[in-house]
Design an enzyme around this catalytic site. Structure first.
Site, PDB file in Angstrom:
ATOM      1  N   THR A  20      -6.453   7.716   3.126  1.00 56.69           N
ATOM      2  CA  THR A  20      -5.051   7.212   2.328  1.00 56.69           C
ATOM      3  C   THR A  20      -4.418   8.126   1.569  1.00 56.69           C
ATOM      4  O   THR A  20      -5.074   9.275   1.657  1.00 56.69           O
ATOM      5  CB  THR A  20      -5.515   5.868   1.997  1.00 56.69           C
ATOM      6  OG1 THR A  20      -6.132   6.095   0.474  1.00 56.69           O
ATOM      7  CG2 THR A  20      -6.263   4.355   2.739  1.00 56.69           C
ATOM      8  N   ASP A  21      -2.717   7.534   1.888  1.00 59.57           N
ATOM      9  CA  ASP A  21      -1.724   8.798   1.302  1.00 59.57           C
ATOM     10  C   ASP A  21      -1.477   7.590   0.136  1.00 59.57           C
ATOM     11  O   ASP A  21      -1.938   7.130  -0.803  1.00 59.57           O
ATOM     12  CB  ASP A  21      -0.736   8.978   2.617  1.00 59.57           C
ATOM     13  CG  ASP A  21      -0.535   7.281   2.208  1.00 59.57           C
ATOM     14  OD1 ASP A  21      -0.381   6.413   1.778  1.00 59.57           O
ATOM     15  OD2 ASP A  21       0.682   7.884   3.251  1.00 59.57           O
ATOM     16  N   ALA A  22      -0.229   8.580  -0.667  1.00 60.75           N
ATOM     17  CA  ALA A  22      -0.389   7.988  -2.248  1.00 60.75           C
ATOM     18  C   ALA A  22      -0.358   6.511  -2.287  1.00 60.75           C
ATOM     19  O   ALA A  22       0.554   6.198  -2.929  1.00 60.75           O
ATOM     20  CB  ALA A  22       0.674   9.448  -2.730  1.00 60.75           C
ATOM     21  N   VAL A  25      -1.735   3.378   2.464  1.00 61.32           N
ATOM     22  CA  VAL A  25      -1.946   3.360   3.356  1.00 61.32           C
ATOM     23  C   VAL A  25      -2.855   4.279   4.123  1.00 61.32           C
ATOM     24  O   VAL A  25      -2.902   5.449   4.026  1.00 61.32           O
ATOM     25  CB  VAL A  25      -0.927   2.908   4.591  1.00 61.32           C
ATOM     26  CG1 VAL A  25      -0.432   1.438   3.857  1.00 61.32           C
ATOM     27  CG2 VAL A  25       0.261   4.383   4.160  1.00 61.32           C
TER      28      VAL A  25
END
Length: 153
Positions: A20-22, A25
């Site tokens: 996931t990203d920051a 998601v």
């Protein structure tokens, strides 16, 4: 080789924190990596050894005479995918011509589509780098994937 294709064309994938990203998601590039990994897992579950398809495997005395480079890929994101999500993954392989095939990957969360990915491979001779027929192992996998599936005439 396994006759029941659901055991090698229907897989699961748990989304990990590192995927996931920051914002929490799935980071977009993960989808195509998952597609390729799912294809590898499908081949393995079907009964094909990695050495029969991929170069550079441990204990491999000779690399395969045919390589299968990716020549096209595409991804469609339909809904957010979050860390901890348990996804169902359905693979639909399709022979395009005697030297190429594509695998459609359908990602579902609780039976709802969240993403689709497509990866197209072309068979080439590792010696000449020219198109060649698909390897027998891949031909068997493609044929077996059609069993029980209705195809257009």
């Amino acid at each position: 080789m396994i006759a029941d294709s659901s055991s090698w064309l229907k897989l699961t994938k748990k989304v990990r924190f590192g995927d996931t990203d920051a914002a929490g998601v799935m980071h977009f590039h993960q989808l195509l990596r998952w597609c390729h990994e799912a294809w590898e897992e499908s081949l393995e579950r079907y009964g094909l050894e990695a050495q029969a398809v991929f170069p550079g495997c441990r204990g491999q005395e000779q690399w395969p005479a045919i390589a299968l480079p990716v020549v096209h890929c595409r991804a469609d994101f339909l809904r957010p995918v979050h860390g901890g999500d348990q996804l169902s993954l359905h693979l639909t392989p399709q022979r395009l011509d005697p030297s190429s095939f594509e695998v459609h990957h359908r990602f579902l969360l609780e039976q709802q589509d969240v993403a689709h990915g497509w990866i197209r491979h072309v068979a080439i001779s590792t010696e000449t780098r020219r198109r060649s027929a698909l390897p027998d192992a891949i031909e068997r996998w493609l044929e077996a994937s059609l069993i029980g599936r209705i195809s257009e005439l």
